[in-house]
Design an enzyme around this catalytic site. Structure first.
Site, PDB file in Angstrom:
ATOM      1  N   ARG A  75      38.124  -0.488  50.467  1.00 50.90           N
ATOM      2  CA  ARG A  75      39.006   0.673  50.263  1.00 50.90           C
ATOM      3  C   ARG A  75      40.371   0.212  49.751  1.00 50.90           C
ATOM      4  O   ARG A  75      41.005   0.881  48.944  1.00 50.90           O
ATOM      5  CB  ARG A  75      39.169   1.441  51.579  1.00 50.90           C
ATOM      6  CG  ARG A  75      37.894   2.111  52.066  1.00 50.90           C
ATOM      7  CD  ARG A  75      38.141   2.907  53.338  1.00 50.90           C
ATOM      8  NE  ARG A  75      36.924   3.532  53.835  1.00 50.90           N
ATOM      9  CZ  ARG A  75      36.107   2.983  54.735  1.00 50.90           C
ATOM     10  NH1 ARG A  75      36.391   1.795  55.239  1.00 50.90           N
ATOM     11  NH2 ARG A  75      35.025   3.618  55.141  1.00 50.90           N
TER      12      ARG A  75
ATOM     13  N   HIS B 109      41.451   3.278  58.917  1.00 54.83           N
ATOM     14  CA  HIS B 109      40.146   3.596  58.325  1.00 54.83           C
ATOM     15  C   HIS B 109      39.741   2.419  57.449  1.00 54.83           C
ATOM     16  O   HIS B 109      39.802   2.477  56.240  1.00 54.83           O
ATOM     17  CB  HIS B 109      40.295   4.874  57.499  1.00 54.83           C
ATOM     18  CG  HIS B 109      39.000   5.394  56.946  1.00 54.83           C
ATOM     19  ND1 HIS B 109      37.859   5.539  57.693  1.00 54.83           N
ATOM     20  CD2 HIS B 109      38.672   5.826  55.708  1.00 54.83           C
ATOM     21  CE1 HIS B 109      36.897   6.035  56.946  1.00 54.83           C
ATOM     22  NE2 HIS B 109      37.368   6.211  55.724  1.00 54.83           N
TER      23      HIS B 109
ATOM     24  N   GLN C 229      33.359  14.702  43.832  1.00 57.52           N
ATOM     25  CA  GLN C 229      32.240  14.842  44.772  1.00 57.52           C
ATOM     26  C   GLN C 229      32.678  15.485  46.083  1.00 57.52           C
ATOM     27  O   GLN C 229      32.038  16.413  46.571  1.00 57.52           O
ATOM     28  CB  GLN C 229      31.625  13.470  45.058  1.00 57.52           C
ATOM     29  CG  GLN C 229      31.012  12.794  43.849  1.00 57.52           C
ATOM     30  CD  GLN C 229      29.639  13.357  43.529  1.00 57.52           C
ATOM     31  OE1 GLN C 229      29.462  14.569  43.383  1.00 57.52           O
ATOM     32  NE2 GLN C 229      28.662  12.488  43.427  1.00 57.52           N
ATOM     33  N   ILE C 230      33.764  14.962  46.660  1.00 55.87           N
ATOM     34  CA  ILE C 230      34.215  15.536  47.939  1.00 55.87           C
ATOM     35  C   ILE C 230      34.826  16.914  47.703  1.00 55.87           C
ATOM     36  O   ILE C 230      34.554  17.857  48.452  1.00 55.87           O
ATOM     37  CB  ILE C 230      35.236  14.614  48.658  1.00 55.87           C
ATOM     38  CG1 ILE C 230      34.624  13.235  48.908  1.00 55.87           C
ATOM     39  CG2 ILE C 230      35.662  15.234  49.993  1.00 55.87           C
ATOM     40  CD1 ILE C 230      35.564  12.230  49.567  1.00 55.87           C
TER      41      ILE C 230
HETATM   42  N1  APR Z   1      45.333  14.588  40.007  1.00 54.89           N
HETATM   43  C1  APR Z   1      44.275  15.365  40.324  1.00 54.89           C
HETATM   44  N2  APR Z   1      43.007  14.915  40.335  1.00 54.89           N
HETATM   45  C2  APR Z   1      42.793  13.638  39.982  1.00 54.89           C
HETATM   46  C3  APR Z   1      43.841  12.769  39.629  1.00 54.89           C
HETATM   47  C4  APR Z   1      45.160  13.292  39.633  1.00 54.89           C
HETATM   48  N3  APR Z   1      46.207  12.551  39.329  1.00 54.89           N
HETATM   49  N4  APR Z   1      43.299  11.554  39.352  1.00 54.89           N
HETATM   50  C5  APR Z   1      41.975  11.657  39.525  1.00 54.89           C
HETATM   51  N5  APR Z   1      41.670  12.923  39.895  1.00 54.89           N
HETATM   52  C6  APR Z   1      40.355  13.499  40.189  1.00 54.89           C
HETATM   53  C7  APR Z   1      39.243  12.998  39.273  1.00 54.89           C
HETATM   54  O1  APR Z   1      39.280  13.666  38.019  1.00 54.89           O
HETATM   55  C8  APR Z   1      38.008  13.329  40.099  1.00 54.89           C
HETATM   56  O2  APR Z   1      37.455  14.603  39.750  1.00 54.89           O
HETATM   57  O3  APR Z   1      39.937  13.143  41.486  1.00 54.89           O
HETATM   58  C9  APR Z   1      38.528  13.379  41.542  1.00 54.89           C
HETATM   59  C10 APR Z   1      37.907  12.334  42.446  1.00 54.89           C
HETATM   60  O4  APR Z   1      36.559  12.664  42.576  1.00 54.89           O
HETATM   61  P1  APR Z   1      35.415  11.551  42.676  1.00 54.89           P
HETATM   62  O5  APR Z   1      35.652  10.500  41.655  1.00 54.89           O
HETATM   63  O6  APR Z   1      34.109  12.259  42.669  1.00 54.89           O
HETATM   64  O7  APR Z   1      35.693  10.869  44.113  1.00 54.89           O
HETATM   65  P2  APR Z   1      35.284  11.419  45.561  1.00 54.89           P
HETATM   66  O8  APR Z   1      33.973  10.852  45.946  1.00 54.89           O
HETATM   67  O9  APR Z   1      35.492  12.872  45.641  1.00 54.89           O
HETATM   68  O10 APR Z   1      36.375  10.635  46.461  1.00 54.89           O
HETATM   69  C11 APR Z   1      37.746  10.895  46.304  1.00 54.89           C
HETATM   70  O11 APR Z   1      38.243  10.235  48.560  1.00 54.89           O
HETATM   71  O12 APR Z   1      36.962   9.166  50.188  1.00 54.89           O
HETATM   72  C12 APR Z   1      37.931   9.021  49.202  1.00 54.89           C
HETATM   73  O13 APR Z   1      37.606   6.745  48.497  1.00 54.89           O
HETATM   74  C13 APR Z   1      37.474   8.097  48.115  1.00 54.89           C
HETATM   75  O14 APR Z   1      39.634   7.831  47.145  1.00 54.89           O
HETATM   76  C14 APR Z   1      38.385   8.487  46.996  1.00 54.89           C
HETATM   77  C15 APR Z   1      38.572   9.995  47.207  1.00 54.89           C
END
Ligand code: APR
Length: 320
Positions: free
Chosen positions: A89, A176, A13-14
C-alpha cells in the site's frame, strides 16, 4: 425531509460498488465524481436502471465537476490508484498524495460540512493528508480500515469455528498495513474470548496465529488473486457501514482510522482505534487498555504510520 446527499469521489471499482450499495440501502441521493470522462456518468446511469427491479428511491448522478458535490452530507473518497501484485500500500504514496490535494480542495470548497470517509491507500497517511488539505474538523474526517480488517478477521474466524458470522466479534487496531494489530484478547465468538476458545480446545494457538497472519495479509491475498486491482466489495461495504452510522446517528462502535490526540498516549495522529460514529462524526475514541505485548505491536504500527506521514511532508512541503 430531503434525502441525504452522498458524494463519492472516485468512481472506480470501490466507488461503483459504494453507489450501488447506497442506492439499495436507500441511504440518500448519490453523486459519483471522477476525473475520467464518462465513467461516473455511465455507472450512475447503469445503477439508476437497476432501480425499477430493485425498487429503490434514490437519484444517481455522474459528474466530472466538483460543483455537483455541493452540500453533500457524506463524502467517501476512493480517488487514486489501487495496487498491483507485488506492490505494498505504501508504494502508492507519491501518486495518491497528489490526488488527496485536489480532492481535499474540492471538498473544502463545495462540501465543507460533510462527514468524510477516506478509503484511498496508504490509508492512515492519506486520511491525514486529506484532513490537512481540506481543513475540515478532525472529527469529520476519518479513514476506513479497521472495519474491513475486522471483517476479514471475523470471516476467517467464522470459517474456523464453523459458526455464524453474526456471532463473531473481531477487533483490529493500528495502521492499515503489515503492522496492523488483530486483538485476539478482545475478539470473541458469542462473547467467549478467543484465548478461552483455545483453552477449551475448540481451536489451537497455531491455527489462531495463522488466522491473525492471514488477516494482516488479507488485502494482498485479494490483489494476488485479482492481479489487475485490489479488493472492492468488502471495502465498499465497510465504508457504507460507517456512513450509515453517521447518517442515522446509530452511534456504532467501529474501529476506524481516527485522529487520536490524548488517547492511547498519542498526540495528534491518524491511526486505527475503536471509535463511536454518530451524527457529530467521531464522537468518541475508546481508549481501551492494551497489555504489554499488544502495546508493543500497536507502537510498531504507530511508528510505521508516523514514517508515512513524514514521507508525505517530504514530498509536499506545504504539509510540513
Ligand atoms: N480525482 C478524482 N478521481 C480520480 C483522481 C482524481 N484526482 N485520480 C484518479 N481518480 C479515479 C480514477 O479515474 C478511478 O476511476 O479514482 C478511481 C479509482 O478507481 P480504481 O482504479 O478502480 O481503484 P479502486 O479499486 O476503486 O481503489 C481506490 O482505494 O482501497 C483503495 O488502494 C485502493 O487507493 C485505492 C483506492
Amino acid at each position: 425531509m430531503a434525502r441525504p446527499k452522498i458524494a463519492l469521489i472516485g468512481a472506480g471499482q470501490i466507488g461503483g460498488t459504494l453507489a450501488h450499495l447506497a442506492a439499495i440501502k436507500e441511504l440518500g441521493d448519490v453523486v459519483l465524481f471522477d476525473i475520467a470522462e464518462g465513467t461516473p456518468q455511465g455507472k450512475a446511469l447503469d445503477i439508476a436502471e437497476s432501480g425499477p427491479s430493485e425498487g429503490f428511491d434514490a437519484v444517481m448522478k455522474g459528474t466530472n465537476d466538483y460543483a455537483d458535490i455541493a452540500g453533500a452530507d457524506v463524502c467517501i473518497v476512493t480517488a487514486g490508484v489501487p495496487r498491483k501484485p507485488g506492490m505494498s500500500r505504501d508504494d502508492l504514496l507519491g501518486i495518491n498524495l497528489k490526488v488527496m490535494k485536489s480532492v481535499g480542495e474540492g471538498i473544502k470548497q463545495h462540501a465543507p460540512d460533510a462527514f468524510v470517509i477516506c478509503i484511498t491507500n496508504p490509508l492512515d497517511a492519506m486520511v491525514w493528508a486529506l484532513r490537512e488539505f481540506s481543513g475540515l474538523p478532525h472529527e469529520k474526517v476519518v479513514g476506513m480500515a479497521g472495519v474491513l480488517d475486522s471483517a476479514r478477521f471475523c470471516h476467517f474466524l467464522s470459517v474456523e469455528f464453523n459458526v455464524s458470522m453474526r456471532d463473531v466479534t473481531g477487533f483490529v487496531l493500528g495502521g492499515h498495513g503489515d503492522t496492523m494489530v488483530p486483538l485476539v484478547r478482545y475478539s470473541t465468538v458469542g462473547g467467549i474470548p478467543l484465548p478461552d476458545l483455545v483453552s477449551m480446545g475448540w481451536t489451537t494457538q497455531d491455527k489462531l496465529d495463522a488466522i491473525v497472519q492471514r488477516t494482516r495479509d488479507g488485502g494482498a491475498e485479494i490483489v494476488g488473486l485479482l492481479k489487475t486491482g485490489s479488493a472492492f466489495y468488502a471495502p465498499a461495504t465497510s465504508a457504507i457501514e460507517m456512513a450509515e452510522s453517521y447518517l442515522k446517528d446509530q452511534k456504532r462502535l467501529l474501529p476506524c482510522a481516527a485522529y487520536v490526540d490524548g488517547a492511547f498516549g498519542l498526540n495528534g495522529l491518524y491511526v486505527g482505534v475503536p471509535t463511536i460514529i454518530g451524527a457529530n462524526g467521531i464522537e468518541r475514541v475508546v481508549d481501551i487498555k492494551l497489555n504489554k505485548e499488544e502495546q508493543a505491536m500497536f507502537d510498531k504500527s504507530v511508528d510505521a504510520v508516523k514514517g508515512l506521514v513524514e514521507a508525505c511532508k517530504g514530498i509536499d512541503p506545504s504539509l510540513a
